[in-house]
Design an enzyme around this catalytic site. Structure first.
Site, PDB file in Angstrom:
ATOM      1  N   THR A  15       9.579   4.495   3.133  1.00  0.00           N
ATOM      2  CA  THR A  15      10.965   4.529   2.656  1.00  0.00           C
ATOM      3  C   THR A  15      11.059   4.414   1.133  1.00  0.00           C
ATOM      4  OG1 THR A  15      11.029   2.158   3.063  1.00  0.00           O
ATOM      5  CG2 THR A  15      11.974   3.578   4.766  1.00  0.00           C
ATOM      6  N   VAL A  18       7.618   6.755  -3.717  1.00  0.00           N
ATOM      7  CA  VAL A  18       6.361   7.498  -3.561  1.00  0.00           C
ATOM      8  C   VAL A  18       6.223   8.008  -2.127  1.00  0.00           C
ATOM      9  CG1 VAL A  18       3.835   7.364  -3.695  1.00  0.00           C
ATOM     10  CG2 VAL A  18       5.231   6.164  -5.395  1.00  0.00           C
ATOM     11  N   SER A  44      13.355  -2.068   6.606  1.00  0.00           N
ATOM     12  CA  SER A  44      13.726  -0.663   6.855  1.00  0.00           C
ATOM     13  C   SER A  44      13.325  -0.169   8.242  1.00  0.00           C
ATOM     14  CB  SER A  44      13.065   0.252   5.830  1.00  0.00           C
ATOM     15  OG  SER A  44      13.530  -0.027   4.553  1.00  0.00           O
ATOM     16  N   ARG A 103      -8.702  -0.429  -6.816  1.00  0.00           N
ATOM     17  CA  ARG A 103      -9.131   0.571  -7.808  1.00  0.00           C
ATOM     18  C   ARG A 103     -10.432   0.213  -8.523  1.00  0.00           C
ATOM     19  NH1 ARG A 103      -3.225   1.308 -10.369  1.00  0.00           N
ATOM     20  NH2 ARG A 103      -2.326   2.577  -8.715  1.00  0.00           N
ATOM     21  N   CYS A 132      -0.580   6.179 -12.316  1.00  0.00           N
ATOM     22  CA  CYS A 132       0.011   7.465 -12.723  1.00  0.00           C
ATOM     23  C   CYS A 132      -0.314   7.844 -14.170  1.00  0.00           C
ATOM     24  CB  CYS A 132       1.519   7.431 -12.531  1.00  0.00           C
ATOM     25  SG  CYS A 132       2.276   5.880 -13.036  1.00  0.00           S
ATOM     26  N   HIS A 252       6.273  11.071 -16.803  1.00  0.00           N
ATOM     27  CA  HIS A 252       5.694  10.257 -17.872  1.00  0.00           C
ATOM     28  C   HIS A 252       5.182  11.203 -18.971  1.00  0.00           C
ATOM     29  CE1 HIS A 252       6.105   6.864 -15.338  1.00  0.00           C
ATOM     30  NE2 HIS A 252       4.851   6.511 -15.157  1.00  0.00           N
ATOM     31  N   ASN A 325       5.330  11.599 -12.612  1.00  0.00           N
ATOM     32  CA  ASN A 325       4.596  10.386 -12.233  1.00  0.00           C
ATOM     33  C   ASN A 325       4.589  10.135 -10.743  1.00  0.00           C
ATOM     34  OD1 ASN A 325       7.422  10.013 -13.198  1.00  0.00           O
ATOM     35  ND2 ASN A 325       7.195   8.019 -12.227  1.00  0.00           N
TER      36      ASN A 325
HETATM   37  P1  NAP Z   1       9.669   1.451  -3.850  1.00  0.00           P
HETATM   38  O1  NAP Z   1      10.518   2.646  -4.036  1.00  0.00           O
HETATM   39  O2  NAP Z   1      10.189   0.122  -4.232  1.00  0.00           O
HETATM   40  O3  NAP Z   1       9.191   1.414  -2.306  1.00  0.00           O
HETATM   41  C1  NAP Z   1       8.409   0.374  -1.784  1.00  0.00           C
HETATM   42  C2  NAP Z   1       7.969   0.721  -0.367  1.00  0.00           C
HETATM   43  O4  NAP Z   1       7.073  -0.294   0.101  1.00  0.00           O
HETATM   44  C3  NAP Z   1       9.125   0.770   0.614  1.00  0.00           C
HETATM   45  O5  NAP Z   1       8.860   1.721   1.614  1.00  0.00           O
HETATM   46  C4  NAP Z   1       9.086  -0.634   1.201  1.00  0.00           C
HETATM   47  O6  NAP Z   1       9.676  -0.723   2.483  1.00  0.00           O
HETATM   48  C5  NAP Z   1       7.585  -0.819   1.328  1.00  0.00           C
HETATM   49  N1  NAP Z   1       7.256  -2.225   1.485  1.00  0.00           N
HETATM   50  C6  NAP Z   1       7.617  -3.242   0.693  1.00  0.00           C
HETATM   51  N2  NAP Z   1       7.161  -4.420   1.208  1.00  0.00           N
HETATM   52  C7  NAP Z   1       6.498  -4.113   2.334  1.00  0.00           C
HETATM   53  C8  NAP Z   1       5.807  -4.866   3.304  1.00  0.00           C
HETATM   54  N3  NAP Z   1       5.690  -6.185   3.220  1.00  0.00           N
HETATM   55  N4  NAP Z   1       5.248  -4.211   4.346  1.00  0.00           N
HETATM   56  C9  NAP Z   1       5.345  -2.870   4.457  1.00  0.00           C
HETATM   57  N5  NAP Z   1       6.004  -2.091   3.566  1.00  0.00           N
HETATM   58  C10 NAP Z   1       6.560  -2.698   2.510  1.00  0.00           C
HETATM   59  O7  NAP Z   1       8.303   1.597  -4.653  1.00  0.00           O
HETATM   60  P2  NAP Z   1       7.463   2.933  -4.991  1.00  0.00           P
HETATM   61  O8  NAP Z   1       7.849   3.417  -6.318  1.00  0.00           O
HETATM   62  O9  NAP Z   1       7.479   3.875  -3.833  1.00  0.00           O
HETATM   63  O10 NAP Z   1       6.014   2.313  -5.169  1.00  0.00           O
HETATM   64  C11 NAP Z   1       5.367   1.668  -4.116  1.00  0.00           C
HETATM   65  C12 NAP Z   1       3.981   1.269  -4.560  1.00  0.00           C
HETATM   66  O11 NAP Z   1       3.229   2.455  -4.815  1.00  0.00           O
HETATM   67  C13 NAP Z   1       3.934   0.469  -5.857  1.00  0.00           C
HETATM   68  O12 NAP Z   1       4.092  -0.917  -5.629  1.00  0.00           O
HETATM   69  C14 NAP Z   1       2.588   0.793  -6.380  1.00  0.00           C
HETATM   70  O13 NAP Z   1       1.627  -0.052  -5.818  1.00  0.00           O
HETATM   71  C15 NAP Z   1       2.370   2.214  -5.894  1.00  0.00           C
HETATM   72  N6  NAP Z   1       2.670   3.169  -6.967  1.00  0.00           N
HETATM   73  C16 NAP Z   1       1.653   3.749  -7.522  1.00  0.00           C
HETATM   74  C17 NAP Z   1       1.846   4.626  -8.529  1.00  0.00           C
HETATM   75  C18 NAP Z   1       0.689   5.198  -9.193  1.00  0.00           C
HETATM   76  O14 NAP Z   1       0.679   5.117 -10.387  1.00  0.00           O
HETATM   77  N7  NAP Z   1      -0.269   5.747  -8.473  1.00  0.00           N
HETATM   78  C19 NAP Z   1       3.097   4.956  -8.987  1.00  0.00           C
HETATM   79  C20 NAP Z   1       4.158   4.354  -8.403  1.00  0.00           C
HETATM   80  C21 NAP Z   1       3.912   3.451  -7.378  1.00  0.00           C
HETATM   81  P3  NAP Z   1      11.191  -1.293   2.688  1.00  0.00           P
HETATM   82  O15 NAP Z   1      12.093  -0.079   2.619  1.00  0.00           O
HETATM   83  O16 NAP Z   1      11.143  -1.879   4.044  1.00  0.00           O
HETATM   84  O17 NAP Z   1      11.454  -2.276   1.608  1.00  0.00           O
HETATM   85  O1  3JN Z   2       5.407   1.588 -13.982  1.00  0.00           O
HETATM   86  C1  3JN Z   2       4.920   2.712 -13.808  1.00  0.00           C
HETATM   87  O2  3JN Z   2       5.323   3.715 -14.409  1.00  0.00           O
HETATM   88  C2  3JN Z   2       3.789   2.884 -12.866  1.00  0.00           C
HETATM   89  C3  3JN Z   2       3.708   1.729 -11.956  1.00  0.00           C
HETATM   90  C4  3JN Z   2       2.768   1.597 -11.061  1.00  0.00           C
HETATM   91  C5  3JN Z   2       2.696   0.416 -10.233  1.00  0.00           C
HETATM   92  C6  3JN Z   2       3.854  -0.332  -9.992  1.00  0.00           C
HETATM   93  C7  3JN Z   2       3.781  -1.483  -9.221  1.00  0.00           C
HETATM   94  C8  3JN Z   2       2.587  -1.895  -8.706  1.00  0.00           C
HETATM   95  C9  3JN Z   2       1.500   0.018  -9.688  1.00  0.00           C
HETATM   96  C10 3JN Z   2       0.292   0.866  -9.902  1.00  0.00           C
HETATM   97  O3  3JN Z   2       0.196   1.898  -9.277  1.00  0.00           O
HETATM   98  O4  3JN Z   2      -0.578   0.519 -10.692  1.00  0.00           O
HETATM   99  C11 3JN Z   2       1.439  -1.160  -8.943  1.00  0.00           C
HETATM  100  C12 3JN Z   2       0.174  -1.654  -8.366  1.00  0.00           C
HETATM  101  O5  3JN Z   2      -0.277  -1.087  -7.396  1.00  0.00           O
HETATM  102  O6  3JN Z   2      -0.382  -2.618  -8.857  1.00  0.00           O
END
Ligand code: NAP
Ligand code: 3JN
Length: 346
Positions: A15, A18, A44, A103, A132, A252, A325
């Site tokens: 949800t 990403v 959710s 990582r 990202c 980004h 990103n």
């Molecule tokens: P987001 O829009 O806030 O979405 C968070 C997602 O995680 C929602 O589906 C949420 O579900 C779920 N979640 C939260 N707590 C949970 C739990 N305890 N158990 C299961 N699911 C849970 O965040 P986002 O931007 O998609 O990013 C999510 C994560 O992806 C980040 O924290 C980061 O680690 C990673 N990320 C990586 C990159 C990258 O650079 N590769 C970029 C962005 C994000 P609910 O709807 O139930 O709250």
């Molecule tokens: O802030 C951004 O533009 C990228 C953020 C990435 C991010 C946000 C929350 C947790 C990460 C990540 O992918 O490094 C994390 C995390 O997984 O630690």
């Protein structure tokens, strides 16, 4: 014609910002799916998400969710990955993790397919997706590294609010409307939701992404330093980063200074980047053509331009690197890795 193998797939964080893109890409690319499980927190659970003409119901992610799952894509934060990935691996799933959790684990490959896809063969059930900001930079630097070698990188980022999740997008849009209406909005999410001090992001530039470390750099900056060395397989590359949040929704941008180990020809550098997989060269100053976040948004590629020889060091190059990103920076890189696992490569 041989039958295609189909897979039981799970998306954890379905949800989120990403997760939404991962689901769209799995659908649009016709990923070979036998069953798709959508997982989130209890908040959710029960949400319906359309997928290829069906309505799938989101379930709460628990250790038992992974029975029978063969490929699991995680983007629900590092704590969720640390808690659930060991169970998923135990159930036999290959996990592609978008978080920071694994990582830098020496047993976990950290993969950008255009740079080091060869690393996935050594996985032990987990493949990590880099941050990202790192992904788009290394995709552009790899052809230069292969041809000339790289001794130093100095990067400043201009990062979109979508990198901080769906709530940060809402906050930036709400603040912008309130300021245009003559009000003074109270910041709530950025720069770091879990810290007490907040700063306005609308009409601003905030030089803090994630928490400060003991050395004065933020965690986002240190991710760029450490992940770049691991992905390039070269600890000798010196990297310094300054990461800044700007009021852009998707995409980004990065200003990069790269010091090469040999003399270079600027025309050859442009040709190398024009030919690089997943990279698009947009570099025509006479026509004011250079990469823009507004044009990279919604696209899978990494866009590179503003190429010029550095004025202080003739072996160094300045460039501008832009990518979506949530796509190459997260969902697309993860789905690319999943495709390498699932689909025999020609
Ligand atoms: P987001 O829009 O806030 O979405 C968070 C997602 O995680 C929602 O589906 C949420 O579900 C779920 N979640 C939260 N707590 C949970 C739990 N305890 N158990 C299961 N699911 C849970 O965040 P986002 O931007 O998609 O990013 C999510 C994560 O992806 C980040 O924290 C980061 O680690 C990673 N990320 C990586 C990159 C990258 O650079 N590769 C970029 C962005 C994000 P609910 O709807 O139930 O709250
Ligand atoms: O802030 C951004 O533009 C990228 C953020 C990435 C991010 C946000 C929350 C947790 C990460 C990540 O992918 O490094 C994390 C995390 O997984 O630690």
């Amino acid at each position: 014609m041989s039958e295609q193998t189909l897979f039981n797939v799970a998306v954890v964080g379905a949800t989120g910002a990403v997760g939404e893109q991962i689901i769209r890409l799995l659908s649009e690319r016709d990923f070979p799916i036998k069953s798709l499980k959508l997982l989130s927190s209890a908040r959710s659970a029960g949400t319906k998400i359309p997928f290829k003409g069906q309505e799938l119901t989101v379930e709460e992610a628990t250790p038992d969710s992974f029975k029978g799952v063969e490929i699991a894509l995680f983007s629900a934060g590092g704590d969720v990955s640390r808690a659930l990935i060991p169970h998923a691996v135990q159930h036999g799933a290959v996990c592609i993790d978008n978080t920071n959790a694994y990582r830098m684990d020496p047993d976990t490959p950290l993969v950008v397919p255009e740079v080091n896809i060869d690393q996935i063969s050594g996985h032990r059930g987990i493949i990590a997706n880099p941050n990202c900001s790192t992904i788009q930079m290394v995709a552009a630097l790899k052809p230069l590294y292969d041809r000339y070698g790289i001794s130093r990188v100095i990067v400043s980022t201009y990062q979109a609010v979508s990198g901080a999740g769906a709530k940060a997008i809402d906050e930036m849009l709400r603040q912008s409307r309130e300021i245009l209406d003559g009000n003074d909005p109270k910041p709530d999410i950025l720069p770091v939701a879990s810290l007490p001090v907040k700063h306005r992001i609308a009409f601003n530039a905030v030089p803090q992404i994630d928490k400060f470390q003991d050395n004065g750099f933020t965690l986002e900056e240190m991710k760029m330093v450490n992940e770049t060395k691991k992905i390039m397989g070269d600890d000798s590359i010196q990297v310094t980063a300054t990461c800044v949040r700007v009021p852009v929704v998707y995409g980004h941008s990065e200003s990069v200074y790269v010091e090469l180990k040999q003399d270079y020809d600027l025309g050859e550098v442009k040709a190398l980047l024009a030919d690089a997989p997943g990279v698009v060269l947009v570099d025509d100053p006479d026509r004011q053509l250079y990469p823009l976040a507004s044009e990279a948004a919604g696209k899978n590629e990494v866009f590179v331009g503003r190429l010029r020889r550095d004025l202080s060091n003739p072996r160094a190059l300045n460039l501008w690197i832009v990518s979506d990103n949530l796509l190459k920076g997260a969902a697309w890189n993860a789905v690319q890795i999943a495709e390498y696992i699932a689909i025999p490569q020609a």
